[in-house]
Design a protein around this motif. Structure first.
Motif, PDB file in Angstrom:
ATOM      1  N   VAL A 118       7.465   6.241   1.507  1.00 53.96           N
ATOM      2  CA  VAL A 118       7.832   4.889   1.435  1.00 53.96           C
ATOM      3  C   VAL A 118       8.465   4.382   2.676  1.00 53.96           C
ATOM      4  O   VAL A 118       8.210   3.201   3.124  1.00 53.96           O
ATOM      5  CB  VAL A 118       9.153   4.951   0.248  1.00 53.96           C
ATOM      6  CG1 VAL A 118       9.653   3.532   0.259  1.00 53.96           C
ATOM      7  CG2 VAL A 118       8.599   5.024  -0.913  1.00 53.96           C
ATOM      8  N   ARG A 119       9.307   5.114   3.612  1.00 52.34           N
ATOM      9  CA  ARG A 119       9.950   4.847   4.701  1.00 52.34           C
ATOM     10  C   ARG A 119       8.707   4.307   5.635  1.00 52.34           C
ATOM     11  O   ARG A 119       8.777   3.213   6.502  1.00 52.34           O
ATOM     12  CB  ARG A 119      10.661   5.781   5.302  1.00 52.34           C
ATOM     13  CG  ARG A 119      12.026   5.835   4.473  1.00 52.34           C
ATOM     14  CD  ARG A 119      12.687   6.746   5.376  1.00 52.34           C
ATOM     15  NE  ARG A 119      14.070   7.009   4.585  1.00 52.34           N
ATOM     16  CZ  ARG A 119      15.070   6.953   4.798  1.00 52.34           C
ATOM     17  NH1 ARG A 119      15.306   5.718   5.663  1.00 52.34           N
ATOM     18  NH2 ARG A 119      16.340   6.825   3.973  1.00 52.34           N
ATOM     19  N   LEU A 120       7.690   5.230   5.564  1.00 56.07           N
ATOM     20  CA  LEU A 120       6.378   5.014   6.527  1.00 56.07           C
ATOM     21  C   LEU A 120       5.763   3.559   6.235  1.00 56.07           C
ATOM     22  O   LEU A 120       5.567   2.860   7.194  1.00 56.07           O
ATOM     23  CB  LEU A 120       5.427   6.349   6.252  1.00 56.07           C
ATOM     24  CG  LEU A 120       4.274   6.532   7.394  1.00 56.07           C
ATOM     25  CD1 LEU A 120       4.786   6.641   8.414  1.00 56.07           C
ATOM     26  CD2 LEU A 120       3.517   7.464   6.613  1.00 56.07           C
ATOM     27  N   VAL A 121       5.665   3.328   5.150  1.00 58.21           N
ATOM     28  CA  VAL A 121       5.067   1.923   4.557  1.00 58.21           C
ATOM     29  C   VAL A 121       6.019   1.137   5.089  1.00 58.21           C
ATOM     30  O   VAL A 121       5.729  -0.222   5.659  1.00 58.21           O
ATOM     31  CB  VAL A 121       4.771   1.983   3.172  1.00 58.21           C
ATOM     32  CG1 VAL A 121       4.508   0.365   2.732  1.00 58.21           C
ATOM     33  CG2 VAL A 121       3.641   2.901   2.879  1.00 58.21           C
ATOM     34  N   GLN A 122       7.284   1.097   4.838  1.00 59.32           N
ATOM     35  CA  GLN A 122       8.349  -0.031   4.921  1.00 59.32           C
ATOM     36  C   GLN A 122       8.328  -0.389   6.541  1.00 59.32           C
ATOM     37  O   GLN A 122       8.515  -1.433   7.115  1.00 59.32           O
ATOM     38  CB  GLN A 122       9.682   0.400   4.442  1.00 59.32           C
ATOM     39  CG  GLN A 122       9.964   0.428   2.998  1.00 59.32           C
ATOM     40  CD  GLN A 122      11.126   1.020   2.517  1.00 59.32           C
ATOM     41  OE1 GLN A 122      11.842   1.808   3.443  1.00 59.32           O
ATOM     42  NE2 GLN A 122      11.534   0.744   1.533  1.00 59.32           N
ATOM     43  N   SER A 123       8.012   0.558   7.479  1.00 61.82           N
ATOM     44  CA  SER A 123       8.049   0.473   8.893  1.00 61.82           C
ATOM     45  C   SER A 123       6.964  -0.439   9.464  1.00 61.82           C
ATOM     46  O   SER A 123       6.735  -0.536  10.655  1.00 61.82           O
ATOM     47  CB  SER A 123       8.272   1.662   9.619  1.00 61.82           C
ATOM     48  OG  SER A 123       7.037   2.516   9.469  1.00 61.82           O
ATOM     49  N   ASP A 124       5.975  -0.745   8.714  1.00 61.66           N
ATOM     50  CA  ASP A 124       4.630  -1.196   9.066  1.00 61.66           C
ATOM     51  C   ASP A 124       4.401  -2.620   8.417  1.00 61.66           C
ATOM     52  O   ASP A 124       4.515  -2.706   7.207  1.00 61.66           O
ATOM     53  CB  ASP A 124       3.453  -0.423   8.640  1.00 61.66           C
ATOM     54  CG  ASP A 124       2.155  -0.899   9.068  1.00 61.66           C
ATOM     55  OD1 ASP A 124       1.744  -0.681  10.153  1.00 61.66           O
ATOM     56  OD2 ASP A 124       1.453  -1.731   8.323  1.00 61.66           O
ATOM     57  N   GLY A 132       6.594  -0.603  -2.940  1.00 62.70           N
ATOM     58  CA  GLY A 132       7.144  -0.317  -4.434  1.00 62.70           C
ATOM     59  C   GLY A 132       5.864   0.593  -5.057  1.00 62.70           C
ATOM     60  O   GLY A 132       6.026   1.666  -5.775  1.00 62.70           O
ATOM     61  N   LEU A 133       4.596  -0.029  -4.601  1.00 65.31           N
ATOM     62  CA  LEU A 133       3.323   0.853  -5.259  1.00 65.31           C
ATOM     63  C   LEU A 133       3.533   2.170  -4.748  1.00 65.31           C
ATOM     64  O   LEU A 133       3.247   2.996  -5.443  1.00 65.31           O
ATOM     65  CB  LEU A 133       2.154   0.068  -4.717  1.00 65.31           C
ATOM     66  CG  LEU A 133       0.737   0.734  -5.023  1.00 65.31           C
ATOM     67  CD1 LEU A 133       0.831   0.588  -6.567  1.00 65.31           C
ATOM     68  CD2 LEU A 133      -0.247   0.080  -4.244  1.00 65.31           C
ATOM     69  N   VAL A 134       3.622   2.360  -3.418  1.00 71.77           N
ATOM     70  CA  VAL A 134       3.668   3.942  -2.990  1.00 71.77           C
ATOM     71  C   VAL A 134       4.833   4.697  -3.479  1.00 71.77           C
ATOM     72  O   VAL A 134       4.506   5.887  -4.032  1.00 71.77           O
ATOM     73  CB  VAL A 134       3.683   3.689  -1.180  1.00 71.77           C
ATOM     74  CG1 VAL A 134       3.815   5.166  -0.900  1.00 71.77           C
ATOM     75  CG2 VAL A 134       2.544   3.265  -0.687  1.00 71.77           C
ATOM     76  N   ASN A 135       5.852   4.221  -3.846  1.00 65.92           N
ATOM     77  CA  ASN A 135       7.032   4.952  -4.448  1.00 65.92           C
ATOM     78  C   ASN A 135       6.485   5.270  -6.052  1.00 65.92           C
ATOM     79  O   ASN A 135       6.613   6.472  -6.357  1.00 65.92           O
ATOM     80  CB  ASN A 135       8.241   3.946  -4.808  1.00 65.92           C
ATOM     81  CG  ASN A 135       9.419   4.692  -5.057  1.00 65.92           C
ATOM     82  OD1 ASN A 135       9.898   5.855  -4.831  1.00 65.92           O
ATOM     83  ND2 ASN A 135       9.962   3.947  -6.353  1.00 65.92           N
ATOM     84  N   ALA A 136       6.156   4.223  -6.708  1.00 65.91           N
ATOM     85  CA  ALA A 136       5.635   4.601  -7.988  1.00 65.91           C
ATOM     86  C   ALA A 136       4.532   5.564  -8.158  1.00 65.91           C
ATOM     87  O   ALA A 136       4.564   6.646  -9.038  1.00 65.91           O
ATOM     88  CB  ALA A 136       5.391   3.198  -8.585  1.00 65.91           C
ATOM     89  N   VAL A 137       3.485   5.460  -7.404  1.00 63.28           N
ATOM     90  CA  VAL A 137       2.199   6.204  -7.315  1.00 63.28           C
ATOM     91  C   VAL A 137       2.631   7.655  -7.234  1.00 63.28           C
ATOM     92  O   VAL A 137       2.277   8.725  -7.733  1.00 63.28           O
ATOM     93  CB  VAL A 137       1.108   5.788  -6.589  1.00 63.28           C
ATOM     94  CG1 VAL A 137       0.071   6.836  -6.413  1.00 63.28           C
ATOM     95  CG2 VAL A 137       0.574   4.463  -6.999  1.00 63.28           C
TER      96      VAL A 137
END
Length: 448
Positions: A118-124, A132-137
């Motif tokens: 999730v942090r990886l996605v948030q930094s991009d 949210g999608l990455v967290n849920a999946v």
């Protein structure tokens, strides 16, 4: 004194390794860059210099696990996503792959795998909207992933369809399944030793294979292992160590090693007492060969030139080793990126080059001399078919079949024609990490 509100927050432990893993995955899957190019040399990822050894090992394992199981990961994630993997944000794709691989196959707590993805996605910037999608999946993957994994009956998902079709036709569906299973495991470290293999197997907490190779599960940088600095051994897959042995007694023989870098087979030839001329077109690869041989205390004549153009400086040779450029599909245990970088269309142009190299070698060979041709490919066009065509064209050549005593009694790696053919599923072991061989082909010919 309270911290400044402008202070840069400390890097979350493990995030840098995952960020670099994501960059390297993007390099392979979207920019068609090899793992070797991104991990070593001038093109290496700049962030690697600041990674601790532990994080570097984690990053390598992450990338190799994902590339080994990419088809399975895609299949499982498609089951967990209502609308498929996002295609407009590569970092979101990478974060899902990295998180799922840790949850399914690595010794990483599920909550850490989810949080860091999730942090990886948030930094991009482009991918942040998918946090949210990455967290849920990935949370769903932690709950349901192992059950979904058990529904996948074979690892054939992890091979490109063109490769699966070709191998099934060449080796049969059962053997292809065994090969796919072998390719799904992280391989051991194989070493060719100067002498006293049993002693080195003991010192390196490994075992000695029937062929004399030392095989160990030790991790980390090879440069810190006992014997490396002293030049007592070099890294070389057990299958790759076989072709050079087909020359027999090499004492004082003049041997040309075409396409020689990085020099594992060159070292074998020199250790056996041959006077070796190593030829390779790449200055960078030849520099690596020189460094390797210097560490081993071996001397060879090294020439940087395209082997097809080389004249031999007016010399003819007692033996020639042609380790031809190829699709490298046999090396996928150690180079899982090959599965996703190579295409079936790559085979034909490489076959043209292999034919030219063979013709060059025949012209440089003395009457009575031995030609050993090998490729680290599982494609018959680059092995069996190439030698059949050469023998049809050159009446002055004859095949000398490989004897089982030359390959430690491993009859299963000798073809009906007497050539050598190793497969990833050969040399099985109770611990799959200690089993297997790279896919290699080799043939021995003598000039009349």
């Amino acid at each position: 004194m309270p911290p400044s509100r402008f202070a840069v927050p400390a890097e979350v432990p493990g995030l840098a390794a995952r960020r670099i893993a994501a960059d390297i995955l993007d390099g392979v899957l979207h920019k068609h860059r090899t793992l070797d190019d991104q991990l070593d040399g001038a093109g290496a990822h700049p962030g690697l210099k600041s990674l601790a050894d532990r994080d570097r090992a984690l990053m390598r394992r992450l990338v190799s696990t994902i590339l080994r199981r990419l088809g399975t990961l895609g299949h499982l994630l498609s089951r967990l996503l209502d609308r498929g993997i996002p295609t407009d944000a590569p970092r979101a794709q990478s974060a899902l792959l990295i998180g799922a691989a840790q949850i399914l196959w690595m010794d990483v707590p599920d909550h850490a795998a989810v949080d860091l993805s999730v942090r990886l996605v948030q930094s991009d910037r482009r991918a942040a909207k998918y946090a949210g999608l990455v967290n849920a999946v990935l949370r769903r993957c932690a709950r349901e992933g192992q059950g979904l994994l058990e529904e996948v009956k074979t690892q054939s998902l992890d091979l490109p369809q063109w490769m699966l079709t070709r191998w099934s036709a060449q080796y049969g569906e059962s053997t292809t399944r065994e090969m796919a299973l072998a390719l799904g495991h992280e391989p051991s470290l194989d070493l060719s030793v100067r002498s006293d293999a049993p002693q080195w197997a003991s010192r390196l907490h490994g075992e000695m294979l029937p062929t004399g190779t030392v095989r160990t599960l030790l991790q980390g940088s090879v440069t810190v292992l006992p014997g490396f600095a002293e030049g007592q051994w070099w890294v070389q897959d057990a299958a790759a160590a076989l072709p050079a042995r087909l020359f027999g007694d090499l004492k004082d023989k003049a041997i040309a090693d075409l396409c020689a870098a990085p020099g594992g087979k060159t070292a074998q030839l020199a250790l056996a007492g041959a006077r070796v001329t190593a030829v390779d077109r790449s200055p960078a690869r030849m520099a690596r060969l020189r460094d390797n041989l210097a560490r081993l205390g071996m001397e060879t004549e090294n020439i940087v030139i395209d082997s097809v153009e080389w004249t031999g400086n007016g010399q003819s040779f007692d033996g020639i080793l042609v380790d031809a450029p190829c699709t490298s599909t046999g090396t996928m245990r150690r180079h899982p990126d090959v599965a996703w970088l190579r295409q079936e269309a790559d085979i034909a142009p490489l076959c043209v080059l292999q034919k030219r190299l063979l013709q060059k070698a025949v012209g440089l060979l003395k009457p009575g001399g031995t030609l050993v041709y090998c490729t680290c490919s599982l494609e018959p066009e680059e092995g069996e078919h190439a030698i059949a065509a050469l023998l049809a064209d050159e009446s002055g050549l004859r095949r000398v079949p490989v004897r089982k005593d030359e390959v430690a009694g491993l009859e299963e790696i000798i073809t009906a024609d007497g050539d050598l053919r190793t497969l990833p599923c050969h040399l099985p072991h109770a611990d799959p990490r200690l089993g297997g061989l790279d896919g290699f082909y080799a043939a021995r010919l003598v000039k009349s």
